[in-house]
Design a protein around this motif. Structure first.
Motif, PDB file in Angstrom:
ATOM      1  N   UNK A 168       0.824  -1.212   0.000  1.00 33.50           N
ATOM      2  CA  UNK A 168       0.000   0.000   0.000  1.00 33.50           C
ATOM      3  C   UNK A 168       0.859   1.262   0.000  1.00 33.50           C
ATOM      4  N   UNK A 169       0.252   2.339  -0.441  1.00 32.13           N
ATOM      5  CA  UNK A 169       0.850   3.671  -0.318  1.00 32.13           C
ATOM      6  C   UNK A 169       0.052   4.438   0.733  1.00 32.13           C
ATOM      7  N   UNK A 170       0.733   5.336   1.441  1.00 32.37           N
ATOM      8  CA  UNK A 170       0.104   6.112   2.510  1.00 32.37           C
ATOM      9  C   UNK A 170       0.491   7.572   2.346  1.00 32.37           C
ATOM     10  N   UNK A 171      -0.484   8.453   2.470  1.00 24.10           N
ATOM     11  CA  UNK A 171      -0.243   9.892   2.563  1.00 24.10           C
ATOM     12  C   UNK A 171      -1.032  10.382   3.766  1.00 24.10           C
ATOM     13  N   UNK A 172      -0.387  11.151   4.620  1.00 29.21           N
ATOM     14  CA  UNK A 172      -1.057  11.642   5.814  1.00 29.21           C
ATOM     15  C   UNK A 172      -0.862  13.134   5.992  1.00 29.21           C
ATOM     16  N   UNK A 173      -1.914  13.790   6.461  1.00 28.03           N
ATOM     17  CA  UNK A 173      -1.840  15.213   6.774  1.00 28.03           C
ATOM     18  C   UNK A 173      -2.391  15.417   8.177  1.00 28.03           C
ATOM     19  N   UNK A 174      -1.870  16.428   8.838  1.00 32.29           N
ATOM     20  CA  UNK A 174      -2.299  16.753  10.193  1.00 32.29           C
ATOM     21  C   UNK A 174      -3.211  17.969  10.126  1.00 32.29           C
ATOM     22  N   UNK A 175      -4.270  17.953  10.929  1.00 29.93           N
ATOM     23  CA  UNK A 175      -5.250  19.038  10.923  1.00 29.93           C
ATOM     24  C   UNK A 175      -5.608  19.422  12.349  1.00 29.93           C
ATOM     25  N   UNK A 176      -6.147  20.598  12.492  1.00 28.53           N
ATOM     26  CA  UNK A 176      -6.596  21.090  13.791  1.00 28.53           C
ATOM     27  C   UNK A 176      -8.113  20.973  13.833  1.00 28.53           C
ATOM     28  N   UNK A 177      -8.602  20.047  14.661  1.00 27.53           N
ATOM     29  CA  UNK A 177     -10.043  19.843  14.810  1.00 27.53           C
ATOM     30  C   UNK A 177     -10.456  20.406  16.165  1.00 27.53           C
ATOM     31  N   UNK A 178     -10.827  21.674  16.158  1.00 31.33           N
ATOM     32  CA  UNK A 178     -11.274  22.356  17.377  1.00 31.33           C
ATOM     33  C   UNK A 178     -10.245  22.243  18.498  1.00 31.33           C
ATOM     34  N   UNK A 179      -8.979  22.489  18.162  1.00 29.21           N
ATOM     35  CA  UNK A 179      -7.908  22.479  19.143  1.00 29.21           C
ATOM     36  C   UNK A 179      -7.279  21.121  19.397  1.00 29.21           C
ATOM     37  N   UNK A 180      -7.756  20.077  18.730  1.00 26.55           N
ATOM     38  CA  UNK A 180      -7.187  18.738  18.906  1.00 26.55           C
ATOM     39  C   UNK A 180      -6.607  18.259  17.577  1.00 26.55           C
ATOM     40  N   UNK A 181      -5.482  17.515  17.645  1.00 24.92           N
ATOM     41  CA  UNK A 181      -4.882  17.025  16.402  1.00 24.92           C
ATOM     42  C   UNK A 181      -5.732  15.936  15.750  1.00 24.92           C
ATOM     43  N   UNK A 182      -5.842  16.025  14.441  1.00 18.20           N
ATOM     44  CA  UNK A 182      -6.570  15.042  13.650  1.00 18.20           C
ATOM     45  C   UNK A 182      -5.640  14.615  12.526  1.00 18.20           C
ATOM     46  N   UNK A 183      -5.379  13.340  12.419  1.00 21.41           N
ATOM     47  CA  UNK A 183      -4.517  12.805  11.368  1.00 21.41           C
ATOM     48  C   UNK A 183      -5.406  12.253  10.266  1.00 21.41           C
ATOM     49  N   UNK A 184      -5.255  12.798   9.082  1.00 23.29           N
ATOM     50  CA  UNK A 184      -6.066  12.391   7.936  1.00 23.29           C
ATOM     51  C   UNK A 184      -5.186  11.532   7.032  1.00 23.29           C
ATOM     52  N   UNK A 185      -5.600  10.293   6.785  1.00 25.92           N
ATOM     53  CA  UNK A 185      -4.805   9.350   6.003  1.00 25.92           C
ATOM     54  C   UNK A 185      -5.547   8.949   4.735  1.00 25.92           C
ATOM     55  N   UNK A 186      -4.814   8.930   3.618  1.00 25.53           N
ATOM     56  CA  UNK A 186      -5.310   8.365   2.366  1.00 25.53           C
ATOM     57  C   UNK A 186      -4.372   7.222   2.025  1.00 25.53           C
ATOM     58  N   UNK A 187      -4.927   6.034   1.797  1.00 21.37           N
ATOM     59  CA  UNK A 187      -4.130   4.851   1.484  1.00 21.37           C
ATOM     60  C   UNK A 187      -4.663   4.197   0.215  1.00 21.37           C
ATOM     61  N   UNK A 188      -3.759   3.574  -0.526  1.00 21.06           N
ATOM     62  CA  UNK A 188      -4.162   2.859  -1.735  1.00 21.06           C
ATOM     63  C   UNK A 188      -3.490   1.489  -1.742  1.00 21.06           C
ATOM     64  N   UNK A 189      -4.259   0.469  -2.059  1.00 22.24           N
ATOM     65  CA  UNK A 189      -3.735  -0.876  -2.191  1.00 22.24           C
ATOM     66  C   UNK A 189      -3.057  -0.983  -3.550  1.00 22.24           C
ATOM     67  N   UNK A 190      -1.767  -1.301  -3.566  1.00 24.57           N
ATOM     68  CA  UNK A 190      -1.008  -1.360  -4.826  1.00 24.57           C
ATOM     69  C   UNK A 190      -1.498  -2.475  -5.751  1.00 24.57           C
ATOM     70  N   UNK A 191      -2.023  -3.558  -5.199  1.00 27.92           N
ATOM     71  CA  UNK A 191      -2.442  -4.702  -6.009  1.00 27.92           C
ATOM     72  C   UNK A 191      -3.829  -4.527  -6.603  1.00 27.92           C
ATOM     73  N   UNK A 192      -4.773  -4.049  -5.795  1.00 27.29           N
ATOM     74  CA  UNK A 192      -6.161  -3.959  -6.260  1.00 27.29           C
ATOM     75  C   UNK A 192      -6.546  -2.564  -6.743  1.00 27.29           C
ATOM     76  N   UNK A 193      -5.776  -1.544  -6.304  1.00 29.49           N
ATOM     77  CA  UNK A 193      -6.126  -0.178  -6.643  1.00 29.49           C
ATOM     78  C   UNK A 193      -7.173   0.420  -5.713  1.00 29.49           C
ATOM     79  N   UNK A 194      -7.690  -0.375  -4.766  1.00 21.86           N
ATOM     80  CA  UNK A 194      -8.676   0.144  -3.817  1.00 21.86           C
ATOM     81  C   UNK A 194      -8.070   1.295  -3.030  1.00 21.86           C
ATOM     82  N   UNK A 195      -8.869   2.348  -2.825  1.00 20.35           N
ATOM     83  CA  UNK A 195      -8.414   3.519  -2.074  1.00 20.35           C
ATOM     84  C   UNK A 195      -9.281   3.690  -0.840  1.00 20.35           C
ATOM     85  N   UNK A 196      -8.640   4.133   0.237  1.00 24.96           N
ATOM     86  CA  UNK A 196      -9.304   4.327   1.515  1.00 24.96           C
ATOM     87  C   UNK A 196      -8.903   5.682   2.076  1.00 24.96           C
TER      88      UNK A 196
END
Length: 145
Positions: free
Chosen positions: A109-137
């Motif tokens: 899989x591939x992973x890309x992550x970004x950090x965000x401020x959700x009302x003063x609390x950290x929120x980690x936003x992740x986008x992942x893709x399965x290299x074999x099937x192409x499914x994205x999450x």
């Protein structure tokens, strides 16, 4: 003599299926997901080291794929375990900070992550893709305490 025409009624199941198809078609998201919360550039890996928990959704699905627990270590390795009603997924990989984002993955899989401020609390936003099937999450993770 009554001249009214009788209009045939649609089959209720067919009508329901057509409505559901229209809703799913209108609610599908583009291939690129973004968080609605303000972006906080990741300065170094220590900013995101620790345990996170969230819900991950498969691209173009309305129903969540399932709960996921994510651990990011100081050496850049990550571990995750996810569970749905019918399946359990485990995985590991490596991430590094590039241009204020997490980038990495594994052979599966591939992973890309970004950090965000959700009302003063950290929120980690992740986008992942399965290299074999192409499914994205995509998923939003909050720190576990």
């Amino acid at each position: 003599m009554d001249q009214r025409r009788t209009v045939p009624r649609s089959h209720p199941i067919l009508a329901s299926l057509l409505m559901l198809a229209a809703l799913v078609g209108c609610s599908s998201k583009p291939a690129h997901y973004e968080s609605k919360w303000p972006l906080v550039p990741i300065q170094n890996l220590n900013t995101v080291v620790g345990e996170w928990q969230g819900v991950v959704m498969k691209e173009r699905r309305v129903v969540p794929a399932g709960e996921v627990k994510l651990m990011i270590r100081e050496n850049g390795t990550y571990l995750f375990v996810g569970q749905t009603a019918s399946d359990m997924v485990l995985g590991t990989g490596n991430v590094e900070v590039r241009d204020g984002r997490l980038e990495g993955g594994s052979d599966l899989r591939t992973i890309t992550g970004t950090l965000h401020d959700k009302k003063g609390k950290p929120l980690l936003f992740i986008v992942a893709a399965n290299r074999q099937t192409g499914d994205r999450f995509h998923g939003e993770f909050t720190r576990t305490e």
